[in-house]
Design a protein around this motif. Structure first.
Motif, PDB file in Angstrom:
ATOM      1  N   GLU A 172     -69.314 -58.326   5.690  1.00 27.02           N
ATOM      2  CA  GLU A 172     -70.082 -59.770   4.789  1.00 27.02           C
ATOM      3  C   GLU A 172     -69.657 -59.394   3.455  1.00 27.02           C
ATOM      4  O   GLU A 172     -69.474 -60.605   2.742  1.00 27.02           O
ATOM      5  N   LEU A 211     -73.958 -67.888   1.833  1.00 23.00           N
ATOM      6  CA  LEU A 211     -72.975 -68.525   2.389  1.00 23.00           C
ATOM      7  C   LEU A 211     -72.226 -67.665   3.337  1.00 23.00           C
ATOM      8  O   LEU A 211     -71.662 -67.941   4.464  1.00 23.00           O
ATOM      9  N   LEU A 232     -73.059 -64.686   4.667  1.00 20.16           N
ATOM     10  CA  LEU A 232     -73.917 -64.241   5.603  1.00 20.16           C
ATOM     11  C   LEU A 232     -73.759 -65.478   6.840  1.00 20.16           C
ATOM     12  O   LEU A 232     -73.768 -64.985   7.892  1.00 20.16           O
ATOM     13  N   ALA A 233     -73.844 -66.375   6.467  1.00 20.75           N
ATOM     14  CA  ALA A 233     -73.866 -67.743   7.499  1.00 20.75           C
ATOM     15  C   ALA A 233     -72.651 -67.807   8.122  1.00 20.75           C
ATOM     16  O   ALA A 233     -72.318 -68.045   9.362  1.00 20.75           O
ATOM     17  N   LEU A 272     -70.541 -65.111   8.329  1.00 16.11           N
ATOM     18  CA  LEU A 272     -70.368 -63.979   9.428  1.00 16.11           C
ATOM     19  C   LEU A 272     -71.150 -64.364  10.601  1.00 16.11           C
ATOM     20  O   LEU A 272     -70.786 -63.924  11.803  1.00 16.11           O
ATOM     21  N   ALA A 273     -72.172 -64.844  10.632  1.00 17.54           N
ATOM     22  CA  ALA A 273     -73.251 -65.168  11.941  1.00 17.54           C
ATOM     23  C   ALA A 273     -72.491 -66.157  12.607  1.00 17.54           C
ATOM     24  O   ALA A 273     -72.269 -65.948  13.846  1.00 17.54           O
ATOM     25  N   ALA A 274     -71.936 -67.109  12.052  1.00 16.22           N
ATOM     26  CA  ALA A 274     -71.105 -68.268  12.817  1.00 16.22           C
ATOM     27  C   ALA A 274     -69.824 -67.556  13.682  1.00 16.22           C
ATOM     28  O   ALA A 274     -69.614 -67.730  14.664  1.00 16.22           O
ATOM     29  N   GLN A 302     -69.612 -64.331  14.443  1.00 16.56           N
ATOM     30  CA  GLN A 302     -70.234 -63.339  15.682  1.00 16.56           C
ATOM     31  C   GLN A 302     -70.543 -64.261  16.564  1.00 16.56           C
ATOM     32  O   GLN A 302     -70.286 -64.094  17.857  1.00 16.56           O
ATOM     33  N   GLY A 303     -71.248 -65.238  16.614  1.00 17.67           N
ATOM     34  CA  GLY A 303     -71.930 -66.247  17.718  1.00 17.67           C
ATOM     35  C   GLY A 303     -70.557 -66.945  18.336  1.00 17.67           C
ATOM     36  O   GLY A 303     -70.508 -67.116  19.485  1.00 17.67           O
ATOM     37  N   GLY A 304     -69.679 -67.318  17.564  1.00 16.95           N
ATOM     38  CA  GLY A 304     -68.371 -67.981  17.887  1.00 16.95           C
ATOM     39  C   GLY A 304     -67.774 -66.962  18.802  1.00 16.95           C
ATOM     40  O   GLY A 304     -67.204 -67.160  20.152  1.00 16.95           O
ATOM     41  N   ALA A 358     -67.747 -73.239  15.477  1.00 21.05           N
ATOM     42  CA  ALA A 358     -68.455 -72.626  14.748  1.00 21.05           C
ATOM     43  C   ALA A 358     -67.787 -72.346  13.161  1.00 21.05           C
ATOM     44  O   ALA A 358     -68.392 -72.640  12.322  1.00 21.05           O
TER      45      ALA A 358
END
Lengths: 216, 216
Positions: free
Chosen positions: A147, A172, A174-175, A177-179, A181-183, A199
């Protein structure tokens, strides 16, 4: 902390290994990392690691007090491997162009591995977060390094005036990195890169909307 | 497939259970689901399940041919539980207001559980994707039902003219589900809801930018 910082010292690494000792220890960690990625931590015994690394049980216990110590070493190893695989792009995500090149690189890695394996840090996190508090903290630090690299790029964009003053680079990053990871998880489950692309593309389009256009 | 469709029939469920049989089977699945969420599938033995459900080993093998069959039942159970927990909001995500209410609901659930446990479907997916091809396909279907519910809402928005004609509801739904999954994973690892909030807020801001504003 920037991606250029030296790697976090591995607290499980014994001091002053001989070159041969370091090589043996490295072989054990690499073997354990591969097995744990495929079968999970719970599905990997130290005996499996012993066989895969071609070492004796006493060699494993010379370098690692117990399986928990080995797991911590695997977390450090996988964190470094994941971040290294994204270099040098990850070290300079300070323009939309750079972010898009990184997106293509990350998607390309998944294509190369036929969408198998997911994110090694994400897999370890998912398995260990509830059962191993020390591992959870290590994994939070690993994600934190990732991040921080994204954040540094977005901060540079805002400092330079490319990103609007009201944009929040920390949130942004963090968002993003989350996208990612989920992707990666959905890409692993579906065996196709569409989820990762969708994503990241949505996040980059959102970022693009927050940039200051020439004359805008 | 819409969220309103009947649940996918559980292929591991024996036909024509008595009411008592269905209750016993349900108790076994619920106990297995809880144990597998905490300790992982590999870390849960049928003996653990037997003890937690208060049944005999022969009862487990009466309802489930083997551990794989039990795992498939747990996937079906967790998919239904995750989708049910988001109702009725998930069934009608056809406006920015509805999407924001759903975002608050999902974040609220994580607050209630103190950010522990992550997403049950995501955890199972991360553990089983590489080791159990049948489970991987089941989990892809489970995510597909979730995605379909989001997609239905976004399609309704576009059909009504609220979403720009060049917006792609299918891709946006996939991106939103990915952001949610990654946000849940980072929230679990960090034990705070900020990652989930940042991921969903960025996606909803992106969606808001694709809506047709009055007079716009």
């Amino acid at each position: 902390m920037s991606i250029d910082s030296p790697p976090v010292p591995d607290p499980t690494a014994p001091q002053r290994l001989t070159r041969k000792g370091a090589a043996t220890r490295g072989r054990i960690v690499a073997a354990a990392a591969g097995l744990m990625l495929e079968h999970g931590v719970a599905g990997t015994s130290t005996d499996d690691v012993r066989a895969a690394a071609g070492v004796s049980a006493s060699q494993i216990y010379h370098y690692f007090a117990d399986k928990n110590a080995l797991v911590r070493a695997v977390i450090a190893y996988q964190t470094q491997a994941v971040l290294d695989a994204q270099q040098p792009l990850l070290g300079r995500l300070d323009s939309l162009e750079a972010l898009r090149a990184w997106r293509d690189h990350v998607v390309g890695i998944q294509r190369e591995v036929h969408c198998q394996g997911g994110c090694p840090i994400g897999s370890l996190a998912s398995e260990l977060a509830e059962s191993d508090e020390v591992a959870r903290a290590d994994l939070a630090d690993g994600f934190g390094r990732w991040e921080a690299a994204i954040r540094a790029g977005l901060h540079a964009m805002r400092d330079r005036g490319d990103l609007r003053a009201d944009a929040d680079p920390d949130r942004l990053a963090l968002a993003l990195l989350a996208a990612l990871q989920g992707g990666l998880l959905l890409t692993q489950v579906r065996r196709e890169t569409t989820p990762l692309e969708a994503a990241l593309d949505a996040m980059l389009a959102h970022l693009a909307g927050l940039t200051v256009r020439p004359g805008g």
